[in-house]
Write a protein that holds these residues in place. Sequence first.
Motif, PDB file in Angstrom:
ATOM      1  N   SER A 190       0.811  -1.221   0.000  1.00 51.44           N
ATOM      2  CA  SER A 190       0.000   0.000   0.000  1.00 51.44           C
ATOM      3  C   SER A 190       0.838   1.262   0.000  1.00 51.44           C
ATOM      4  CB  SER A 190      -0.924  -0.001   1.219  1.00 51.44           C
ATOM      5  OG  SER A 190      -0.150  -0.036   2.426  1.00 51.44           O
ATOM      6  N   ASP A 191       2.080   1.199   0.467  1.00 53.59           N
ATOM      7  CA  ASP A 191       2.915   2.403   0.561  1.00 53.59           C
ATOM      8  C   ASP A 191       4.118   2.376  -0.362  1.00 53.59           C
ATOM      9  OD1 ASP A 191       1.272   3.445   2.506  1.00 53.59           O
ATOM     10  OD2 ASP A 191       2.391   2.487   4.132  1.00 53.59           O
ATOM     11  N   PRO A 209       4.201   5.328  -3.230  1.00 55.84           N
ATOM     12  CA  PRO A 209       3.063   4.531  -3.720  1.00 55.84           C
ATOM     13  C   PRO A 209       2.990   4.600  -5.245  1.00 55.84           C
ATOM     14  CG  PRO A 209       2.414   6.026  -1.940  1.00 55.84           C
ATOM     15  CD  PRO A 209       3.811   6.423  -2.332  1.00 55.84           C
ATOM     16  N   ARG A 210       2.189   3.713  -5.806  1.00 59.33           N
ATOM     17  CA  ARG A 210       2.132   3.611  -7.270  1.00 59.33           C
ATOM     18  C   ARG A 210       1.655   4.925  -7.898  1.00 59.33           C
ATOM     19  NH1 ARG A 210      -1.571   2.625 -11.102  1.00 59.33           N
ATOM     20  NH2 ARG A 210      -3.207   2.386  -9.528  1.00 59.33           N
ATOM     21  N   LEU A 211       0.662   5.569  -7.300  1.00 55.98           N
ATOM     22  CA  LEU A 211       0.134   6.810  -7.875  1.00 55.98           C
ATOM     23  C   LEU A 211       1.192   7.906  -7.852  1.00 55.98           C
ATOM     24  CD1 LEU A 211      -2.228   8.360  -9.067  1.00 55.98           C
ATOM     25  CD2 LEU A 211      -3.003   8.872  -6.742  1.00 55.98           C
ATOM     26  N   GLN A 212       1.915   8.046  -6.718  1.00 55.48           N
ATOM     27  CA  GLN A 212       2.952   9.076  -6.659  1.00 55.48           C
ATOM     28  C   GLN A 212       4.115   8.748  -7.591  1.00 55.48           C
ATOM     29  OE1 GLN A 212       4.223   9.922  -2.661  1.00 55.48           O
ATOM     30  NE2 GLN A 212       2.126  10.286  -1.880  1.00 55.48           N
ATOM     31  N   ALA A 213       4.450   7.456  -7.709  1.00 53.36           N
ATOM     32  CA  ALA A 213       5.528   7.075  -8.627  1.00 53.36           C
ATOM     33  C   ALA A 213       5.137   7.373 -10.072  1.00 53.36           C
ATOM     34  CB  ALA A 213       5.848   5.585  -8.451  1.00 53.36           C
TER      35      ALA A 213
END
Length: 1846
Positions: A347-348, A394-398
Amino acid sequence: MNRELEYMFVQSARVWIPDAEEVWKSAELIKDYKNGDASLQLMLEDGTNIEHKLDPKTKNLPYLRNPDILVGENDLTALSYLHEPAVLHNLKVRFMDSKLIYTYCGIVLVAINPYETLPIYGTDIINAYSGQNMGDMDPHIFAVAEESYKQMARDERNQSIIVSGESGAGKTVSAKYAMRYFATVSGSASEANVEEKVLASNPIMEAIGNAKTTRNDNSSRFGKYIEIGFDSRYRIIGANMRTYLLEKSRVVFQADEERNYHVFYQLCASAHLPEFKNLRLSSANDFLYTRQGRSPVIDGVDDTKELRSTRLAFTMLGINESYQMGLFQVLAAILHLGNVEIKDKDSDSSIIPPNNRHLTAFCELVGVSYPDMSQWLCHRKLKTATETYVKPLPRLQATNARDALSKHIYAKLFNWIVEHVNKALITNVKQHSFIGVLDIYGFETFEINSFEQFCINYANEKLQQQFNMHVFKLEQEEYMKEQIPWTLIDFYDNQPCINLIEAKMGILDLLDEECKMPRGSDESWAQKLYNTHLKTCSLFEKPRMSNRAFIIQHFADKVEYQCDGFLEKNKDTVNEEQIKVLKASKFDLLVELFHDEEKAITPTGQVPGTGGRTRLSIKPDKSRGASSKEHKKTVGCQFRNSLQMLMETLNATTPHYVRCIKPNDFKMAFSFDPKRAVQQLRACGVLETIRISAAGFPSRWTYQEFFSRYRVLMKQKDVLTDKKLTCKNVLERLVQDQDKYQFGKTKIFFRAGQVAYLEKLRADKLRAACIRIQKTIRCWLARKKYLRKRSAAITLQRFTRGYQARCLVKFMRRTQAATVIQKYQRMYVARKLYRQKQAAALAIQTILRAYMARLKYQALLREHKAVIIQKHIRGWLARCWYKRCLEAIVYLQCCIRRMRAKQELKKLKIEARSVEHFKKLNKGMENKIMQLQRKIDEQTKENRLVNDKLVGLESSYTVESERMRSELSRLRGAEEDAKNKGNQVSSLLEELERLRKELSATQQEKKTIEDWAQTYRDEMEKMVSELKDQNGSLKKEKDDLNRLIQEQSQQMTEKMARSIAAETQQLETDLNEERSRYQNLLTEHLRLEEKYDDLKEEMALSSNVSKPGHRRTDSTHSSNESEYTYNSEYAELEEGSRTSEDVTRGMDTSLTLKLQKRVTELEQEKQSLRNELENKEDQFQRARARDDAQFKKARGAELEYESLKRQELESENKKLRHDLAEMRQSLLGDAATGAGAPGSPAYKVLLDQLNASCEELQVRKEEVLILRSQLVSQKEAMHHKETMTEPSVFADDVNKLKDADEIKQAYIGLKDTNRLLEHQLQTQRRTYDNEVESMRGELQNVKEENNRQQQLLAQNLQLPPEARIEASLQHEITRLTNENLDLMAADPTASRETRVIILRRMVDLMEQLEKQDRTIRKLKKQLKVYSKRIGEMGAGQTEGQTSPGQIVDEPIHPVNIPRREKDFQGMLEYKKEDEMKLVKNLILELKPRGVAVNLIPGLPAYILFMCLRHADYVNDDQKVRTLLTSTINSIKKILKKRGDDFETVSFWLSNTCRFLHCLKQYSGDEAFMKHNTSRQNEHSLNNFDLAEYRQVISDLAIQIYQQLIKCMENILQPMIVSGMLEHETIQGVSGVKPTGLRKRTSSIADEGTYTLDSILRQLSAFHSTMCQHGTDPELIKQVVKQQFYIIGAVTLNNLLLRKDMCSWSKGMQIRYNVSQLEEWLRDKGLMNCGAKETLEPLIQAAQLLQVKKKTDEDAEAICSMCLALTTAQIVKVLNLYTPVNEFEERVSVAFIRTIQTRLRDRCESPQLLMDTKMIYPVTFPFNPSTLALETIQIPSSLNLSFLTRV
């Protein structure tokens, strides 16, 4: 005011009312408005009646419509009522009806995007707008560009063109066309083609900065400001580009139906190319960054082709191939980075799967480590004061970090390209001034507005403020200039809105503060905005349903902004570790992109130099990358600084505004959406401009214009000498409110609506005058019609009554005659009826009896035939039945037998299968065989018995058959008897019937014969009459046929003549085209020469090297003479070029070499064109010879008539001879009868002498014929030899066969010769008796002469051919001379006719001798030339060792012809060292005016030729060459120095042509010598053939002619438009319409204004100057034709680009002006020079303005009339047609469509404007001079005393 309102709001007045769909709708008052009314009664355009309620509070009335004559104006400020509906309607009418996309609105150019390619941007349009005032032409982007260029040069002030508008409105295209205009008009200051580089930057910036949006397929996603630099001569020297706010978010995200930047799709479309294989690209649908919009293709755009254009532009700007591939490599890496898939680890945290192929491709392309990039795409580093942490993302920030990196790389790449484009556009030349073109986004509002829209609208607020201040300033300056009271105008000031955004604690300030906060967010920033501005600023609002948005009241509209993403976009952060990884790349270009502190290396390897040029930086100052201790500037801060710098630049320049409007959202061509248009007009400030103008005095008239327009409102007593006072008095009377107008120094200023009020007064006054005129004329017409009707009625009554009386008498006579006729008629009818009935009864009886007999006979015949048929049918039926029975029985038997056989076979098969059966068979086989043997014997016995029975049966059958045959024959005989008896009965009946028929036939025949006899008599009489008629008709037909044959013969002759004329015209057209090509090449060659000379001079000046004795070789040596001159000239050229190279060493010589190579290519092309021209001329001569043959054939009838006439004369001659013979016989008879009479021996002696003289005369004639035949044969042999050894000497005079009248003249000459022969024959007939008497004394002399001739022939036959001819001719001349002297001494009166004949023969022989002498001289001259060329080609020989005249020396037989020696031979001798003095005094320092006034025309040409003759006389080829070369170079030099002086150019054109004619006239060629006198022929050149130099001088004359045309065009150009279009030659015909801020040139003649008289005076000055200089008349005609073409073309082009000139009255003015030009041609005798035809397009355009333009018949008439105009020109004139008065009507759109449909099939050029630079090909017809060279005197004023007459 109330009075004006009551006057304007009356019935039929038209107003505008609001409408939800169309924004504004037109309506018409159906009831007068009274002050206090609460509503208006209106009728809409569709006929609907409505009631319009007025606002009870304001009582504001609806907007009034402008008069129809003001609709469609070029300038919106020219409208009397300035309000929103008037502006919208005017734009719609121009856009939809007239297809005009540009309109002025004061200082603003409104451009509506047509979504269609229009032919209004060509070079011809650019040339038409160049040099024109902004208000003098129709609105255009070129007019704005020209105004800025002109103000830059005039005011020495930098300029700016601000192009704004929303996406899809056409901003980029408008900016592109403005830059194209500057590049075309100004040119560049060097050969580096800077203007091409400036234009080449467009495809690059479009590829990397433009993208497809829902509103525009090529939308610019960044703002740019391009500074185009100019030097002190206002030529382009470079450019500089600044960019603003690139939309980086588009790199990673696109909405539906949108695309990423074009360059990505261009790369994907070109992925198949070999050089792109290593980029690993594929279709655009395979990459995330290019497929999100789901619209990867733009209709009509080839991305592969666009990439080629982009790469070509890169190359032109100096970015080499390796750098290009590096750029494409970075772009491909961005695409691969977008396809890197990041997955959730938990999740993180997130992770990139190992061996991701797209990340691998990215790392390989940019040269970075895969693990490092994979690590820092999913992690970030956090630094504290003591430690550093690595935190997973996280995937969205990456994913967001990946997209941020992509945007950052693209932004760096974009800035790098812009920087290097600027470096490529920088030059070392110092910049003097610049013109900036700002292409920036317009006001934007969408459903969701974010940070980008906020920055865009912020920029537009700043630009709108600057615009408002500039408009206000211009208005104030205008009022102060005119010294009228200045009242402060209230206008919208958007400074509060700007303060809200950029002031301290403003939106941007709070945003930057929030970005510095550690935990700053969009929500907290929104709360700060609410707390700070919600209560303090009225322009800031909060939405009711949202806490994450805010509303700003902009100048155009309210806009709601969503706060989401503001902080992120403002910070524009990217992972620092990712940047470090990229900086560690092995890819040099990528490292260069991210090292901002290092100086970038240019792709071309050059270091950009400043050269003293000061310019603003490309972007605001860059700060170094963000570190832990310093913060980089936010995007908002950078944008604010860039915008501030832009505003400072714009404030330091003179701005020009272009507002682009998008007419609809569907990209439909010429479709207008009023709602969208009004939104953009409000947003771009156009309506604000209108409001500011309307608040003051928008309508402005000069006093002269006001007086001319409203003269009809003045009374005679009001008109004073002072126009200003007159206007004041009239206005005070017409307009009571003094505030509605103001009087300035030169203009009258009116409030909005006052012009409409005055126009209505004027229209009412004109309408009242028209009504009065109509009333009077209608009364006169009605009374005239009544009197005509009354007179006609009386006349009708008189004739009717007489007619009725005559009818009554006629009726009474007819009644009496009818009674008599009826009596006899009734008797005849009764008798005829009785006879008809009697004949009918007899006929009926006869027919009935015959019918009954035929019926009975037919019944008997049918019964007999029926019996026969029954017999045969019954027999046939019986046979058929028997056959069927037999077949059935046989078939039944077969079936039964088959059935039994099958049963038996079945049993046998069963038995055969059983084992017992086989056993029985095996056991009883022997018994079976024995049984079978026994059975065979029994069957043999049975067969014998059957055979015996069969023989018996056959014998009995034979007997029975014989019996039956006999019975059958008996029955047949009985049957024959019965038939014979029946036939006898029928034959008897037939015989009876036949007899009856014969009886009736005999009776009928008797009657028929009687009738036939009567008929035959009638027919014979009729036939005789018909034959007579036919004979007459045949005679008539014969006459008709003869006439028809004559007509057909005449038609065939005319047809042949037409075909010959057509073919001749075609050949002449082809020849003119070839001439035009050749002369255009000469022009290009001259231009290159001048440029080459300028470059050499500039390089010489820049090098500061001066060498003693240096002489610059003229470019003539490398151009005109490179093909003709000798080796010494090549040596001089090489020496000169070496010296030039020494001077310019160290400079860039590649350009010089390129120019020299280009000059050589042009020379080769010129030579090939010259050869082709000669071939064409040969073809033309052959075609002309063929036409001559056909023409002679067509003249067969007339020649036959001439031959018949000659035959008649010959017969008359024979008759005279016969009479002479009879006279002799009568004399003999008289002598026989009267032998003893006195005088008889004398008569016999007379007859003997007469006979002897006749015989001798006949012998003499035969001898003369023999001598002539020998001379002719020798002459033909010599001519053949001449043609075999000499090239064609007639090719120089190309024009000798070009005169189509020569054939006609030759024919007339032949007719005159025939008449002369007739006269001579008649004279011979009258003098025949005298000749008989004279022959008596010559008889003995003739005998002696005969003997001498025989001896001479015998001697001549023993001599060689050449000596034989000369000896015979010499002897003949000597003999004739002696005879002549003897006869004169013996009897001077009796031998007069004989002397005349002898002298004629003597002259003929002398002419033959002279021809032979010329031929020998020509052959000697050619032999010398050839020997000289052979000597020059020799390897070991040097020039000048052997003179050409000494190589071959043929023995020349002397001819002892006595000649009278002259003291002066027409030559001038000079020394070699005096040559430069001769050229200087005669060419360089000669004043044309003094020579033209005081001396003979062409004197310098004569002097030069006389000097040349002496050089030829002494056989000095070096002197000839240097004199000609110096002459040509000096003429070129004086023309280069004084080429703008018409008098100088005309003078040297005349002298060059005269020098060329002298070279031809005295060349020795027979073609040129036939017009010379014998003395002039003696002055011919003897030693040199200067045919090649004649071509060089002809080329020089062409260049001078073209220079003359350019000089003349420069003088005429400023006069044409003013004199032909603007000036009112016929005063009062055309009224002046109201104009706007862009005032056009007044049509009223002011002081200094050019008029038609100015043009005519200038034309007369040109003509008189050329005549004084002695210019050839044919050349003057060609110059005048070119002058009239320029006048017509310039006038028509301006007419096509000026809407205010397209009216009925202006058409009348043009036609009057053209008639004045034609009158000038008549006065000068130049009507046949073709000048009138060049004005035909202008005449037809004027007629088009005046003809009716309503019905289909009018359309047909226009199509048949306007043959010289193209379809585009016709449609353009119809679209521009503008009524000046309300009584005129506009051209409907349907009528224009009808014209286009009818002209659809025309094959013509789509070009709108005429080519004003076109020059007709010039020819120089041979014009020999009658002036004798020996009579020319050299005046002392020329300072040529060193010349000696020879």
